[in-house]
Each structure stands twice: as C-alpha cells, then as structure tokens.
Design a protein around this motif. Sequence first.
Motif, PDB file in Angstrom:
ATOM      1  N   GLY A  74       0.797  -1.209   0.000  1.00 36.99           N
ATOM      2  CA  GLY A  74       0.000   0.000   0.000  1.00 36.99           C
ATOM      3  C   GLY A  74       0.835   1.267   0.000  1.00 36.99           C
ATOM      4  N   LEU A  75       0.154   2.366  -0.261  1.00 44.21           N
ATOM      5  CA  LEU A  75       0.731   3.704  -0.186  1.00 44.21           C
ATOM      6  C   LEU A  75      -0.311   4.633   0.434  1.00 44.21           C
ATOM      7  CD1 LEU A  75       2.436   4.172  -3.690  1.00 44.21           C
ATOM      8  CD2 LEU A  75       3.589   4.011  -1.484  1.00 44.21           C
ATOM      9  N   PRO A  76       0.086   5.805   0.902  1.00 41.72           N
ATOM     10  CA  PRO A  76      -0.923   6.768   1.340  1.00 41.72           C
ATOM     11  C   PRO A  76      -1.971   6.988   0.252  1.00 41.72           C
ATOM     12  CG  PRO A  76       1.274   7.535   1.916  1.00 41.72           C
ATOM     13  CD  PRO A  76       1.467   6.318   1.067  1.00 41.72           C
ATOM     14  N   LEU A  77      -3.215   7.177   0.649  1.00 40.04           N
ATOM     15  CA  LEU A  77      -4.293   7.321  -0.330  1.00 40.04           C
ATOM     16  C   LEU A  77      -4.275   8.669  -1.053  1.00 40.04           C
ATOM     17  CD1 LEU A  77      -7.324   5.710   1.545  1.00 40.04           C
ATOM     18  CD2 LEU A  77      -5.776   4.656  -0.115  1.00 40.04           C
ATOM     19  N   PHE A  78      -3.545   9.644  -0.513  1.00 37.21           N
ATOM     20  CA  PHE A  78      -3.438  10.955  -1.158  1.00 37.21           C
ATOM     21  C   PHE A  78      -1.970  11.288  -1.380  1.00 37.21           C
ATOM     22  CE2 PHE A  78      -2.885  15.533  -1.093  1.00 37.21           C
ATOM     23  CZ  PHE A  78      -3.822  15.939  -2.023  1.00 37.21           C
ATOM     24  N   PRO A  79      -1.588  11.722  -2.572  1.00 31.83           N
ATOM     25  CA  PRO A  79      -2.445  11.896  -3.742  1.00 31.83           C
ATOM     26  C   PRO A  79      -2.783  10.557  -4.386  1.00 31.83           C
ATOM     27  CG  PRO A  79      -0.176  12.392  -4.308  1.00 31.83           C
ATOM     28  CD  PRO A  79      -0.184  12.139  -2.822  1.00 31.83           C
ATOM     29  N   ALA A  80      -3.929  10.502  -5.059  1.00 30.95           N
ATOM     30  CA  ALA A  80      -4.335   9.274  -5.740  1.00 30.95           C
ATOM     31  C   ALA A  80      -3.333   8.948  -6.846  1.00 30.95           C
ATOM     32  CB  ALA A  80      -5.727   9.446  -6.318  1.00 30.95           C
ATOM     33  N   GLU A  81      -2.971   7.660  -6.947  1.00 29.40           N
ATOM     34  CA  GLU A  81      -2.007   7.236  -7.952  1.00 29.40           C
ATOM     35  C   GLU A  81      -2.625   6.151  -8.826  1.00 29.40           C
ATOM     36  OE1 GLU A  81       1.972   6.378  -6.604  1.00 29.40           O
ATOM     37  OE2 GLU A  81       1.681   7.589  -4.806  1.00 29.40           O
ATOM     38  N   PRO A  82      -2.210   6.070 -10.086  1.00 29.00           N
ATOM     39  CA  PRO A  82      -2.739   5.022 -10.966  1.00 29.00           C
ATOM     40  C   PRO A  82      -2.103   3.672 -10.651  1.00 29.00           C
ATOM     41  CG  PRO A  82      -1.083   6.309 -12.115  1.00 29.00           C
ATOM     42  CD  PRO A  82      -1.285   6.974 -10.783  1.00 29.00           C
ATOM     43  N   GLY A  83      -2.667   2.635 -11.230  1.00 29.41           N
ATOM     44  CA  GLY A  83      -2.101   1.299 -11.077  1.00 29.41           C
ATOM     45  C   GLY A  83      -2.777   0.500  -9.991  1.00 29.41           C
ATOM     46  N   PHE A  84      -2.218  -0.653  -9.731  1.00 32.31           N
ATOM     47  CA  PHE A  84      -2.814  -1.605  -8.788  1.00 32.31           C
ATOM     48  C   PHE A  84      -2.441  -1.226  -7.357  1.00 32.31           C
ATOM     49  CE2 PHE A  84      -1.748  -4.158 -12.660  1.00 32.31           C
ATOM     50  CZ  PHE A  84      -3.047  -4.240 -13.153  1.00 32.31           C
ATOM     51  N   LEU A  85      -3.347  -0.531  -6.691  1.00 28.13           N
ATOM     52  CA  LEU A  85      -3.144  -0.145  -5.301  1.00 28.13           C
ATOM     53  C   LEU A  85      -4.412  -0.424  -4.509  1.00 28.13           C
ATOM     54  CD1 LEU A  85      -1.287   3.277  -5.647  1.00 28.13           C
ATOM     55  CD2 LEU A  85      -0.316   1.157  -4.751  1.00 28.13           C
ATOM     56  N   PRO A  86      -4.292  -0.902  -3.274  1.00 25.82           N
ATOM     57  CA  PRO A  86      -5.488  -1.120  -2.447  1.00 25.82           C
ATOM     58  C   PRO A  86      -6.074   0.202  -1.985  1.00 25.82           C
ATOM     59  CG  PRO A  86      -3.504  -1.581  -1.184  1.00 25.82           C
ATOM     60  CD  PRO A  86      -3.051  -1.290  -2.582  1.00 25.82           C
ATOM     61  N   LYS A  87      -7.355   0.380  -2.209  1.00 29.83           N
ATOM     62  CA  LYS A  87      -8.064   1.584  -1.787  1.00 29.83           C
ATOM     63  C   LYS A  87      -9.544   1.257  -1.705  1.00 29.83           C
ATOM     64  CE  LYS A  87      -7.942   3.372  -6.558  1.00 29.83           C
ATOM     65  NZ  LYS A  87      -7.034   2.359  -7.116  1.00 29.83           N
ATOM     66  N   PRO A  88     -10.312   2.079  -1.015  1.00 31.99           N
ATOM     67  CA  PRO A  88     -11.741   1.787  -0.857  1.00 31.99           C
ATOM     68  C   PRO A  88     -12.419   1.499  -2.189  1.00 31.99           C
ATOM     69  CG  PRO A  88     -11.130   3.637   0.520  1.00 31.99           C
ATOM     70  CD  PRO A  88      -9.923   3.322  -0.315  1.00 31.99           C
ATOM     71  N   GLY A  89     -13.180   0.401  -2.211  1.00 29.92           N
ATOM     72  CA  GLY A  89     -13.912   0.018  -3.408  1.00 29.92           C
ATOM     73  C   GLY A  89     -13.126  -0.834  -4.384  1.00 29.92           C
ATOM     74  N   SER A  90     -11.849  -1.130  -4.077  1.00 23.69           N
ATOM     75  CA  SER A  90     -11.049  -1.886  -5.046  1.00 23.69           C
ATOM     76  C   SER A  90     -10.211  -2.986  -4.393  1.00 23.69           C
ATOM     77  CB  SER A  90     -10.116  -0.941  -5.815  1.00 23.69           C
ATOM     78  OG  SER A  90      -9.141  -0.390  -4.941  1.00 23.69           O
ATOM     79  N   LEU A  91     -10.670  -3.531  -3.282  1.00 24.29           N
ATOM     80  CA  LEU A  91      -9.909  -4.588  -2.621  1.00 24.29           C
ATOM     81  C   LEU A  91     -10.070  -5.904  -3.370  1.00 24.29           C
ATOM     82  CD1 LEU A  91      -8.169  -5.154  -0.084  1.00 24.29           C
ATOM     83  CD2 LEU A  91     -10.255  -5.987   1.012  1.00 24.29           C
ATOM     84  N   HIS A  92      -8.954  -6.501  -3.725  1.00 23.67           N
ATOM     85  CA  HIS A  92      -8.995  -7.776  -4.440  1.00 23.67           C
ATOM     86  C   HIS A  92      -9.557  -8.867  -3.545  1.00 23.67           C
ATOM     87  CE1 HIS A  92      -7.329 -11.456  -6.385  1.00 23.67           C
ATOM     88  NE2 HIS A  92      -7.659 -10.788  -7.480  1.00 23.67           N
ATOM     89  N   LYS A  93     -10.290  -9.799  -4.145  1.00 22.63           N
ATOM     90  CA  LYS A  93     -11.004 -10.833  -3.374  1.00 22.63           C
ATOM     91  C   LYS A  93     -10.073 -11.714  -2.567  1.00 22.63           C
ATOM     92  CE  LYS A  93     -11.147 -14.268  -7.163  1.00 22.63           C
ATOM     93  NZ  LYS A  93     -10.160 -13.567  -8.024  1.00 22.63           N
ATOM     94  N   ARG A  94      -8.816 -11.848  -2.953  1.00 29.93           N
ATOM     95  CA  ARG A  94      -7.876 -12.713  -2.239  1.00 29.93           C
ATOM     96  C   ARG A  94      -7.053 -11.954  -1.195  1.00 29.93           C
ATOM     97  NH1 ARG A  94      -5.838 -17.958  -3.819  1.00 29.93           N
ATOM     98  NH2 ARG A  94      -6.689 -17.768  -5.923  1.00 29.93           N
ATOM     99  N   CYS A  95      -7.135 -10.642  -1.204  1.00 28.70           N
ATOM    100  CA  CYS A  95      -6.311  -9.828  -0.301  1.00 28.70           C
ATOM    101  C   CYS A  95      -6.819  -9.920   1.136  1.00 28.70           C
ATOM    102  CB  CYS A  95      -6.315  -8.378  -0.768  1.00 28.70           C
ATOM    103  SG  CYS A  95      -5.354  -7.273   0.280  1.00 28.70           S
TER     104      CYS A  95
END
Length: 263
Positions: free
Chosen positions: A89-110
């Motif tokens: 993970g990284l801080p949520l701000f500033p928003a960055e492109p690519g595969f990062l965990p953030k609200p609404g996008s948690l992978h089912k296996r994570c």
Amino acid sequence: KTAAEKRAVLDSLEFFDVELWIGRTLEYHAPTSGTLTAKDVEGYLQGRGLSGALLSTTEGMLMSPQDGNGELLKADGLLPDSVYTVWNGLPLFPAEPGFLPKPGSLHKRCRGIRLFPKSQRFPLEDWVVGSLAAWMTDIRLPLFLWHVETDLVELYRFAKLYPSLPLVLESQWQKILYPLRVVYNLLKGCPNILLEMSNLILPGAVEYFVREFGAERLLFGSFYPMAEPLTAIGLLIDADISREQMEMIACGNIHRLIGEVRV
C-alpha cells in the motif's frame, strides 16, 4: 522433548504461514532455498505440510507497490484457495494510478496490506496514512510492517490512534532481538499489535511472550525462501507451552484475523 515427541507434535499441528514470498531475493538476505514462483506455491505447501499461507512479493519494495500488486494479480489463477495475499500500500493521497489497495477496489484474495515507510520515504503518521488506516479499520483489514521499516516510537503513536486496527509487526529481515526490549513495551502498551515469529530467535522467547502477552498475539511465519521454515517450526514445537497455545500460534490466530476481514 525427545525427537519422537517433537515429530508427534509436528505431525499433529496445522501450520498456516503468514510469511511466504515470491519475487526476487533481497540482496542483504541470502536465501536458503533459492526463489519461489507462483506456480511452485501449491507444491511447496503440500511438501511442507502447510495448510495455507499469506503470499507476498518483494517486488512491492524493490520496484513499486503497483508492480508488486501486479505480480500478485498475475499469480492469482495459480494459487490454491487456501492461499491469500498481502498487497503493498501507499498513502491514499495523492491518488495514484495502477494496482493499489483503496476503498472500493480490494482484491477478493487480499487479506492484508503491507507498508514500507522507510524504503518508500513516508512517515507512519496520521496526517499521511490516516485515511488508509481509517478504511482498513472499518473493514478489519490487518496492516503488516517489518520492524526494520518503521520507527517503533512512531508505531506506538499510530497504534494508539487506531486501537481497532489489527497491526502485525513482522520480525524480519533483521533479527528482532536487537530492539526486543522496546518491542515488548510496545506490545504491552498496544493490545492491537500482534507479532510474527519467524525471526524471534532467542531461547525462551516464545514462552515469555505467551506468558506476558498471550498466545493469541503471536503468529507463525517462515519468511521463506529467504529463511528456512523449520527454524520457526522448531521454536514453536520446542516451546514449553500448552497444546492449545501451540494451535493458536500455528494457525488459529491467523484464521481468526483473516476471517474478520469484511471483503
């Protein structure tokens, strides 16, 4: 214990490894068993008698969190159902492109997020990662940190700010016995911190930990392939603790932890 008694204990326990790694080996930590690839994971678990694992990749530190998480996504179809992943993970701000965990996008296996504050040059402070911590707290998603990647004073303040956030302090890559007095006081003051035991290399350390903090706050991990899993297994089966406490450390605690994640 005799060798036969140790073998009997070993054969009767279920082990779930919270520290299994794919990706390049770390240059400051000579591997004991080469490298592990995603396609090797299932056979490795079967060969070692492990019931499951949390899988991580070194690429998240050596390259970028996005690259590391991309590797975990590529591995997804090769992994058995008993293997979950720990994303970078990284801080949520500033928003960055690519595969990062953030609200609404948690992978089912994570089932966890790992931060590398020192390597990726940000403080573990509320004004930097507070929004990430608040989201993780809300869904009960554990935060993983190598002890060498965080300032322990900073971690104490952070754990106090987020007392409902499960925090896993990992004992790699340097032996955790060097700052162990500080670590013990950190654990005493912060009940939401659990310790991963792969590098808890000190006689009597498991017994002391269980007596002072409870077996429910210790997790079995190997740091394979950078370290040999029999080291952590030996620490556990040699410990003068009850069978119930061994079961909690070997698999029960992590099953409870990942079972609470609201995916």
